[in-house]
Design a protein around this motif. Structure first.
Motif, mmCIF file in Angstrom:
data_model
loop_
_atom_site.group_PDB
_atom_site.id
_atom_site.type_symbol
_atom_site.label_atom_id
_atom_site.label_comp_id
_atom_site.label_asym_id
_atom_site.label_seq_id
_atom_site.Cartn_x
_atom_site.Cartn_y
_atom_site.Cartn_z
ATOM 1 N N PRO A 75 41.726 29.619 38.630
ATOM 2 C CA PRO A 75 40.917 30.803 38.295
ATOM 3 C C PRO A 75 40.753 31.800 39.435
ATOM 4 N N LYS A 76 40.509 31.320 40.662
ATOM 5 C CA LYS A 76 40.326 32.223 41.793
ATOM 6 C C LYS A 76 41.586 33.049 42.051
ATOM 7 N N ASP A 79 42.047 35.729 39.296
ATOM 8 C CA ASP A 79 41.135 36.854 39.525
ATOM 9 C C ASP A 79 41.671 37.774 40.628
ATOM 10 N N GLU A 83 42.872 41.692 40.225
ATOM 11 C CA GLU A 83 42.218 42.720 41.036
ATOM 12 C C GLU A 83 43.244 43.556 41.807
ATOM 13 N N THR A 120 48.239 37.041 30.093
ATOM 14 C CA THR A 120 47.154 37.765 30.765
ATOM 15 C C THR A 120 47.699 38.724 31.815
#
Length: 238
Positions: A75-76, A79, A83, A120
């Motif tokens: 997940p990190k 993200d 970004e 995604t």
């Protein structure tokens, strides 16, 4: 033409060893581009032992060639990529404590997970690549994930080449590249490629779009100079 993307993880390792900002990664990336490299690669790991997540953010603002972020899509990491929005994200199934990447994805076992993650990234306009071995079944599985490209994990080839068995070592990769191209996948490659084995690899792998080279390139640069080594790679690739 095959592009050269320079992985600057080792420069970050050197910087972190003293706790300061030498070598400066921003300056280094700009110099590497000025010397002719066509991309910058970083591979942040959860413990940030070399590339830090903030490095990826900072580099996004200055890299003018292709910017490639590699890593395990925890997940990190996801993200961070969403970004920064690099040119390309390369998904690598490395464990948190891995010294370096040591295997490609089992694209059949992890198909559903890869499909979701790749979807995604592509929804945000980020080209995707997945790290795979030269196994035809894994190549076929990769084509079912929706990825744009694969990155062939080339350690086995490099080991065979160093033993004087380049012809034998290259064949599985040539077969994998032909299959990937037939399935509509772009082809990247990386891991243990160096000045000794890169020309033979390039000459025998059809449709090779990009190689990502870090450890060997930086080691060679200690003896020969960074600008000189980058141009030596470019000469062998073109």
């Amino acid at each position: 033409m095959t592009k050269l993307s320079v992985n600057i993880n080792k420069l970050a390792t050197l910087r972190n060893s003293r706790g300061g900002n030498q070598p400066n990664l921003i300056t280094s990336a700009l110099d590497i581009e000025a010397f002719g490299a066509e991309g910058i690669t970083v591979h942040p790991r959860p413990d940030e032992r070399h590339i830090r997540y903030q490095d990826a953010r900072d580099l996004k603002n200055v890299v003018t060639t292709e910017f490639n972020i590699e890593g395990n899509p925890v997940p990190k990491f996801i993200d961070l990529v969403l970004e920064v929005k690099p040119t390309q994200v390369t998904l690598v199934p490395d464990a948190e404590d891995a010294i370096t990447s040591n295997a490609g994805w089992d694209t059949n076992k992890h198909k559903d997970f890869l499909v979701d993650v790749i979807k995604t990234f592509k929804e945000h306009g980020i080209r995707t690549s997945i790290f795979v071995d030269s196994d035809i079944n894994m190549i076929k599985g990769a084509a079912k994930t929706g990825t744009d490209r694969i990155e062939l994990y080339t350690e086995s080839y490099a080991q065979m080449f160093s033993k004087g068995k380049g012809e034998k070592g290259i064949q599985p990769y040539a077969d994998a590249a032909k299959m990937a191209h037939a399935l509509g996948l772009g082809i990247n490659a990386g891991h243990d490629l160096n000045l000794e084995n890169i020309k033979f690899f390039k000459e025998n792998i059809p449709h090779l779009l990009e190689v990502s080279i870090g450890h060997a390139l930086i080691c060679e640069s200690i003896y020969l100079g960074l600008e000189n080594v980058i141009n030596m790679y470019l000469h062998r690739l073109k």
